[in-house]
Design a protein around this motif. Sequence first.
Motif, PDB file in Angstrom:
ATOM      1  N   THR A 142       0.811  -1.223   0.000  1.00 53.07           N
ATOM      2  CA  THR A 142       0.000   0.000   0.000  1.00 53.07           C
ATOM      3  C   THR A 142       0.840   1.267   0.000  1.00 53.07           C
ATOM      4  O   THR A 142       0.336   2.331  -0.360  1.00 53.07           O
ATOM      5  CB  THR A 142      -0.917   0.030   1.227  1.00 53.07           C
ATOM      6  N   THR A 185      -1.082   3.297   5.476  1.00 60.72           N
ATOM      7  CA  THR A 185      -1.610   4.160   4.413  1.00 60.72           C
ATOM      8  C   THR A 185      -0.585   5.138   3.877  1.00 60.72           C
ATOM      9  O   THR A 185      -0.728   5.621   2.745  1.00 60.72           O
ATOM     10  CB  THR A 185      -2.826   4.949   4.930  1.00 60.72           C
ATOM     11  N   SER A 201      -4.381   3.322   8.991  1.00 61.49           N
ATOM     12  CA  SER A 201      -5.788   3.542   8.669  1.00 61.49           C
ATOM     13  C   SER A 201      -6.641   3.822   9.897  1.00 61.49           C
ATOM     14  O   SER A 201      -7.754   4.317   9.783  1.00 61.49           O
ATOM     15  CB  SER A 201      -6.351   2.319   7.928  1.00 61.49           C
ATOM     16  N   THR A 227      -4.018   9.942   5.464  1.00 62.98           N
ATOM     17  CA  THR A 227      -3.898   9.790   4.009  1.00 62.98           C
ATOM     18  C   THR A 227      -2.505  10.140   3.508  1.00 62.98           C
ATOM     19  O   THR A 227      -1.954   9.443   2.657  1.00 62.98           O
ATOM     20  CB  THR A 227      -4.942  10.650   3.295  1.00 62.98           C
TER      21      THR A 227
END
Length: 876
Positions: A142, A185, A201, A227
């Motif tokens: 990710t 993330t 997250s 984010t």
Amino acid sequence: MSSSKIFLQNRALGYVSNEIPLVTRYINLRRENLIITCVGRAFHTYSSDRFQLLSVSPQHETDITCLAADSYLVYTSCGNQIYAWRRGIELKHTYTGHKAAIKLLFPFAANLVSIDESGTLKIWDVKTESIYKEIQLDFTATAICHPPTYANKLLIGSAEGKLQLWNIKTGSMIYEFEGWNSSVTSLEPAPAEDMMAIGLSNGKIILHNLKFDVSNITFTQDWGSVTRISFLIKRQLMITGSPKGTVVVWNLEEGKVDSLIIKAHHGPICGLQCLPDEPLLVTSSSDNSLKMWRFDMSDGSASLFKIREGHFKPPVSIRFHGTDGASILSSGNDSSLRVFNTVTEIANKSFGRASYNRKASKKKGNKWADPLIMPPISTFTSETTRDKEWDSIVAVHRGIPTVTTWSFDKSKMGEHKLCHERFKKNVSGQKGISATCACLTHCGNFAVIGYSSGHIDKYNIQSGLHRGTYGQPTAHKYVRGVYVDTLNQIMVSGGSDTFLQFWNFKKLNLLSKLELEDTVSLFSWHTESSFLAVALDNFDFCLVDIDTRTVVRKFTGHRGPITDLTFSPDSRWLVTSAMDSTIRTWDIPSSSMIDILKVDTPCVSLTFSPTGSYLATAHADRLGIYLWFNKSLYNHVSLRPITEENQITEPLPLTGINQESLECPIDEDTDEYISKVQIENTITMSGLNDARWQNILNLDAVKKRNKPLQPPKAPAAAPFFLPTIQSIDFQFDLKGVGKTDSNTKVIPETLMQTVFAQQLLKATSLNDYQVLFDQLKLMGPSALNYEVRSLSPEAGGTYELMVKFLELLKQVSTSNKDFELTQSYLGVFLKYNGRALAQRPEAINSIEPLSKHNAWEQLQNNFLLCLSIVEYMKNN
């Protein structure tokens, strides 16, 4: 068959960014940072200095899925392909080898690291486009980054929560971090050595020591997952983004929140990056905006410095403003009013969001859930006459009776809110009443507003005062459209009762009614004519002449509710859009459909440029405004009536100028109309210039007028070899000059005739006469005059030649071709040869057939018949 013969894709306006995170790159030659955002199938490059759009990349085959950049190249992924771009517009490299869609890109020195959805990690050599290493990961990657001072090392975060440190040179995993039971993330190197900031997250930010595998500091933000993470090194600040649009600034020295930027965006923070060596922060979001923040407040917090944005909810209504065709006003579902410039992106402006109390909303800041924000603008009307004096835009809002005014000159919401006292009382029978339509007069002084209750009110724009009501007490059951003519004499209204009503604008009394086939849906008008286009609920629409108050045209063809109508600048075309996903162009004089533009999503609003260059459209669930090029301005376009067979759905224009629109190719399938050579019972002109035949009768007067004041002196004739006289001075011997030979031979009469006269004597058939007449058409006035004069016996011709010439004119005249030439040639012939012709009675008989054949008289009778029929139809 092409979807449209008139309109060609040009470009899309109003796109700034999407959910793909922005990237920055420093350019040594420019000495500034460039900011790159993704807008679907292309990426935009902005300068950090002026925040202006520098370039738009070429279009990819599908939407861009990843974006990355270094000092030399910009890398994009599209499906399982990777592209490297130089200067943002030049394709330098293409990397092919992935079998699944690419989800992560990371430039690393002379290599490029890519990870696809199947977990395959490939390390590319940037210059040779070859694969250096290939690794198969056993988790879902990710995030990826390079820890500073860790040579050839990459840290990869996963959706399972663990992290792995890899050596890309050997292709082996060095260490695995257990994680914190939450998906990773974001990864960003911290300013301290061996430290890495890890965003999770669950909202936690972990400052982790990679060397000892120890978490030093843990932060938790209350606005959802992390984010993006970035560091402002000089001030020891860590900045994080959240899905709710809030930016959190953390003080690393004190270990707490330093400041907040609440609702920095209307969507999740997708991109966040601090510019090196500057107190600047750049953020992007899926709300179609790019913002730059500057840490210059007294408390150390950030303020909005620069912004580039478009609608974050689809636009509802668009209209060109002004006569230059450069400004497009647009209202969206985000309750904002914006202007987009068709020439330069830097001239785009935002008028702000409509608010019940603009000052109070401004003090509360840029909050998404502001209770004072008004409903979206459903429709608006504007005029340029009073732009500098007072408000020039009137906006109708969805579901409320209050109508707002806006100033185009000041680029902000006006002070007036137009609402009658009857709607402020909140009577139970008047709940749910809303304004439905509005019209701003051409003078810019008055606004006429229609309501769902059937009322129609008139307001003064300068003062905002009510100036009267049409109807006693209401004009319709439900008002759908209002219009005021350019002279403020007549006001036209339409509603759900199938009637158009004509009112005296000043006296407010009803003048007449016009019944239509169905209820009115909406109005559209042409400002420089008396045409009013009326859309009906049965998917048809008609054209009403305000002067005669009659329906002059009816159009049928749409298969869904009509959403908008617009006239071309010359009022010859009417362009309509409907929910059947078609945009149709209708020719008003012939009352026929001449073009269909079929799109993949319905058009909700459209407007024609005042210059006729562009058609601008807005579509359902699309954030942009799309420009279509008018090909008829530069190429021949067939405008014959067409049918709906074999229509191809045409994609919407993309960002950046379409190169095909610059060339504007001619449609090869266009069947060009070829005019007939001759139509029965009519006369045909030659098409020659008027100077070739109009001045033939007056040629002597023209020559006399153009004659020089002093006639030119002829030089003394001299032999080719000039003898000289023996003397001191050099002189020629000219004694024999000017003497003629007494033995000169007489030239026969047949040799004095011209070539045309000799061929005329030999002519026997119609084909021969036509060839000779074509020779006359090629002659100039002086040459033609000479040929006609030389037909007379006094000028070396014969009576036979004159009769032959009359026969030539007779043959051409009976065919009804070259009418003006035959009449002119006959006039010249009779002027110079009529006296000689009158001496021979047998020659006069050849003129009678010419005098009896009068084609113009027959054509004139047809004209008079048509005029009488038209006059009779008008009177009835």
